[in-house]
Scaffold this motif. Structure first.
Motif, mmCIF file in Angstrom:
data_model
loop_
_atom_site.group_PDB
_atom_site.id
_atom_site.type_symbol
_atom_site.label_atom_id
_atom_site.label_comp_id
_atom_site.label_asym_id
_atom_site.label_seq_id
_atom_site.Cartn_x
_atom_site.Cartn_y
_atom_site.Cartn_z
ATOM 1 N N THR A 94 0.830 -1.201 0.000
ATOM 2 C CA THR A 94 0.000 0.000 0.000
ATOM 3 C C THR A 94 0.863 1.248 0.000
ATOM 4 O OG1 THR A 94 -1.642 -1.216 1.277
ATOM 5 C CG2 THR A 94 -1.899 1.172 1.172
ATOM 6 N N LEU A 95 1.943 1.232 0.806
ATOM 7 C CA LEU A 95 2.843 2.378 0.834
ATOM 8 C C LEU A 95 3.484 2.608 -0.524
ATOM 9 C CD1 LEU A 95 4.707 1.931 4.238
ATOM 10 C CD2 LEU A 95 3.423 3.946 3.528
ATOM 11 N N ILE A 96 3.946 1.521 -1.154
ATOM 12 C CA ILE A 96 4.586 1.642 -2.461
ATOM 13 C C ILE A 96 3.595 2.148 -3.495
ATOM 14 C CG2 ILE A 96 5.675 0.337 -4.330
ATOM 15 C CD1 ILE A 96 6.835 -1.506 -2.109
ATOM 16 N N ALA A 97 2.369 1.598 -3.456
ATOM 17 C CA ALA A 97 1.358 2.040 -4.411
ATOM 18 C C ALA A 97 1.054 3.515 -4.247
ATOM 19 C CB ALA A 97 0.071 1.218 -4.222
ATOM 20 N N GLY A 98 1.008 3.965 -2.979
ATOM 21 C CA GLY A 98 0.742 5.372 -2.743
ATOM 22 C C GLY A 98 1.851 6.250 -3.268
ATOM 23 N N SER A 99 3.107 5.811 -3.099
ATOM 24 C CA SER A 99 4.223 6.603 -3.582
ATOM 25 C C SER A 99 4.222 6.683 -5.100
ATOM 26 C CB SER A 99 5.542 5.988 -3.096
ATOM 27 O OG SER A 99 5.576 5.974 -1.682
ATOM 28 N N LEU A 100 3.931 5.570 -5.760
ATOM 29 C CA LEU A 100 3.901 5.564 -7.216
ATOM 30 C C LEU A 100 2.755 6.403 -7.752
ATOM 31 C CD1 LEU A 100 4.655 1.797 -7.923
ATOM 32 C CD2 LEU A 100 6.208 3.737 -8.216
ATOM 33 N N ALA A 101 1.654 6.442 -6.989
ATOM 34 C CA ALA A 101 0.494 7.210 -7.451
ATOM 35 C C ALA A 101 0.693 8.703 -7.323
ATOM 36 C CB ALA A 101 -0.745 6.802 -6.642
ATOM 37 N N ALA A 102 1.668 9.113 -6.494
ATOM 38 C CA ALA A 102 1.830 10.534 -6.219
ATOM 39 C C ALA A 102 2.117 11.331 -7.477
ATOM 40 C CB ALA A 102 2.944 10.741 -5.197
ATOM 41 N N ALA A 103 2.962 10.775 -8.357
ATOM 42 C CA ALA A 103 3.302 11.507 -9.576
ATOM 43 C C ALA A 103 2.079 11.715 -10.443
ATOM 44 C CB ALA A 103 4.378 10.750 -10.356
ATOM 45 N N GLY A 104 1.263 10.668 -10.572
ATOM 46 C CA GLY A 104 0.048 10.811 -11.363
ATOM 47 C C GLY A 104 -0.923 11.773 -10.740
ATOM 48 N N PHE A 105 -0.974 11.783 -9.415
ATOM 49 C CA PHE A 105 -1.905 12.685 -8.746
ATOM 50 C C PHE A 105 -1.497 14.133 -8.916
ATOM 51 C CE2 PHE A 105 -3.137 15.202 -5.059
ATOM 52 C CZ PHE A 105 -4.506 15.115 -5.194
ATOM 53 N N ALA A 106 -0.178 14.401 -8.947
ATOM 54 C CA ALA A 106 0.284 15.779 -9.073
ATOM 55 C C ALA A 106 -0.280 16.424 -10.326
ATOM 56 C CB ALA A 106 1.806 15.812 -9.093
ATOM 57 N N ALA A 107 -0.297 15.647 -11.419
ATOM 58 C CA ALA A 107 -0.856 16.192 -12.655
ATOM 59 C C ALA A 107 -2.347 16.434 -12.518
ATOM 60 C CB ALA A 107 -0.582 15.228 -13.803
ATOM 61 N N ARG A 108 -3.048 15.494 -11.861
ATOM 62 C CA ARG A 108 -4.481 15.640 -11.683
ATOM 63 C C ARG A 108 -4.798 16.828 -10.788
ATOM 64 N NH1 ARG A 108 -7.153 10.778 -8.755
ATOM 65 N NH2 ARG A 108 -5.676 9.760 -10.131
ATOM 66 N N ALA A 109 -3.916 17.074 -9.778
ATOM 67 C CA ALA A 109 -4.167 18.149 -8.829
ATOM 68 C C ALA A 109 -4.167 19.510 -9.496
ATOM 69 C CB ALA A 109 -3.122 18.114 -7.717
ATOM 70 N N GLU A 110 -3.471 19.623 -10.652
ATOM 71 C CA GLU A 110 -3.414 20.910 -11.329
ATOM 72 C C GLU A 110 -4.798 21.393 -11.733
ATOM 73 O OE1 GLU A 110 -0.716 20.465 -14.529
ATOM 74 O OE2 GLU A 110 1.048 20.187 -13.261
ATOM 75 N N ALA A 111 -5.720 20.464 -11.939
ATOM 76 C CA ALA A 111 -7.059 20.844 -12.382
ATOM 77 C C ALA A 111 -7.963 21.211 -11.221
ATOM 78 C CB ALA A 111 -7.673 19.697 -13.188
ATOM 79 N N GLN A 112 -7.477 21.031 -10.008
ATOM 80 C CA GLN A 112 -8.287 21.314 -8.838
ATOM 81 C C GLN A 112 -8.227 22.807 -8.489
ATOM 82 O OE1 GLN A 112 -10.008 18.465 -7.172
ATOM 83 N NE2 GLN A 112 -9.478 17.900 -9.242
ATOM 84 N N THR A 113 -9.179 23.249 -7.686
ATOM 85 C CA THR A 113 -9.194 24.629 -7.243
ATOM 86 C C THR A 113 -8.022 24.879 -6.304
ATOM 87 O OG1 THR A 113 -11.600 24.594 -7.372
ATOM 88 C CG2 THR A 113 -10.600 26.407 -6.145
ATOM 89 N N PRO A 114 -7.227 25.916 -6.527
ATOM 90 C CA PRO A 114 -6.082 26.177 -5.648
ATOM 91 C C PRO A 114 -6.535 26.441 -4.219
ATOM 92 C CG PRO A 114 -5.944 27.497 -7.660
ATOM 93 C CD PRO A 114 -7.317 26.893 -7.629
ATOM 94 N N PRO A 115 -5.633 26.262 -3.256
ATOM 95 C CA PRO A 115 -5.998 26.566 -1.867
ATOM 96 C C PRO A 115 -6.204 28.065 -1.689
ATOM 97 C CG PRO A 115 -3.658 26.046 -2.039
ATOM 98 C CD PRO A 115 -4.266 25.735 -3.369
#
Length: 332
Positions: A7-28
């Motif tokens: 689970t930890l490894i999967a979360g770390s690998l997913a982080a890069a993909g999430f960073a791109a997805r986060a760009e479409a989110q509303t900024p803080p």
């Protein structure tokens, strides 16, 4: 659910993909003022409602952030007019598998960004917790969902954190809630009414539980009884003349279910904004239901001490007391 190294490894690998997805989110929420150096700011957010919140507005709102600090090295931002509720994400360098959703206070008039949000998140991430600061809609700003407006956001946020647990290397069963002042009311409202249906499901995330693993309402608004209520929070939540039924329905000390999570309560007895009786009543209600509760009442501390305003006072021990308590309830 099982939580292990995969689970930890999967979360770390997913982080890069999430960073791109986060760009479409509303900024803080941010302000135009320059930020002091050396204080990490969130760069990831999660919008709660892909197609907009499940309620109507009486009039358009403009999200506004006010910087209230005159010190260039200390930020004290407050935000109101939120129409795109979202989570600001703080990732630890070494996740311990547990997450905390933070609901800052502000009397339901605004949401305090730094003192009861980002400062707490930084403290948590330094100790391995993944922190999510919730910027919820304010019930007094004209939403058709009324007093359940913020609770709908809190339930949805808890479910989204669990739904995306692998992306953050967290155990979906170990997601806690922590809130301050009016945000403490929202924390307690969530921990007692996590199963209340306050919005219609929108996707698979809504099939998950909104019950926190454990809850920490800190100097919380609890009761809507005028004798001890914080008048501003009560008025913005329920209006100027709520019925006895509505007041009871939104007083967490009167809505504790048999399966409420363990609670950790902190209050200063010299709090001149939210009387300590709010925490005392919640403790009594939890004890009456057989729910585990640890309570710390400090003689001095006032209201809104958070972290840095507690320094040099006995009340500054509360975060370490919370951390020690979480080990006793299987959280950390």
């Amino acid at each position: 659910m099982d939580f292990d190294r995969r689970t930890l490894i999967a979360g770390s690998l997913a982080a890069a993909g999430f960073a791109a997805r986060a760009e479409a989110q509303t900024p803080p929420p941010t302000a135009s003022n320059a930020l002091p150096p050396g204080l990490p700011q969130p760069h990831e957010t999660i919008d709660l409602w892909p197609k907009g919140p499940p309620a109507r507005l009486k009039a358009a709102l403009t999200e506004t952030v006010n910087e209230r600090s005159a010190d260039a090295l200390v930020t004290d931002r407050a935000v109101y007019g939120i129409t795109r509720p979202r989570l600001a994400v703080f990732r630890p360098d070494r996740p311990n598998g547990a997450a905390v959703m933070i609901t800052p206070g502000g009397g339901y008039r605004w949401i305090v960004v730094d003192k009861e949000g980002y400062e707490i998140a930084r403290w948590l991430t330094a100790r391995g917790f993944t922190a999510f600061v919730l910027f919820y809609r304010l019930p007094g700003e004209g939403w058709s969902s009324g007093a359940d407006t913020a609770l709908a956001d809190a339930q949805r946020a808890m479910r989204l954190i669990r739904h995306r647990a692998k992306e953050y290397a967290i155990d979906p069963e170990r997601v806690a809630a922590m809130g301050f002042s009016a945000g403490g009311h929202l924390c307690a409202d969530l921990s007692t009414r996590f199963a209340a249906r306050v919005y219609d499901p929108v996707d698979a995330a809504d099939g998950l539980s909104a019950r926190p693993h454990c809850a920490a309402p800190i100097y919380p608004v609890v009761s809507m009884d005028p004798a001890i209520a914080h008048a501003g929070s009560r008025n913005l939540l329920l209006g100027p003349a709520p019925s006895l039924q509505d007041a009871a329905a939104h007083s967490p000390d009167q809505t504790v279910p048999a399966d409420a999570p363990p609670h950790f309560l902190v209050h200063a007895e010299d709090d001149d904004v939210v009387p300590v009786e709010n925490s005392v009543r919640l403790r009594a209600a939890l004890k009456a239901r057989g729910i585990r509760v640890e309570t710390h009442l400090f003689a001095n501390g006032g209201h809104g001490f958070g972290l840095h305003r507690a320094i040099g006072k006995p009340v500054e021990a509360w975060p370490d007391l919370w951390r020690a308590w979480t080990r006793t309830v299987g959280f950390a």
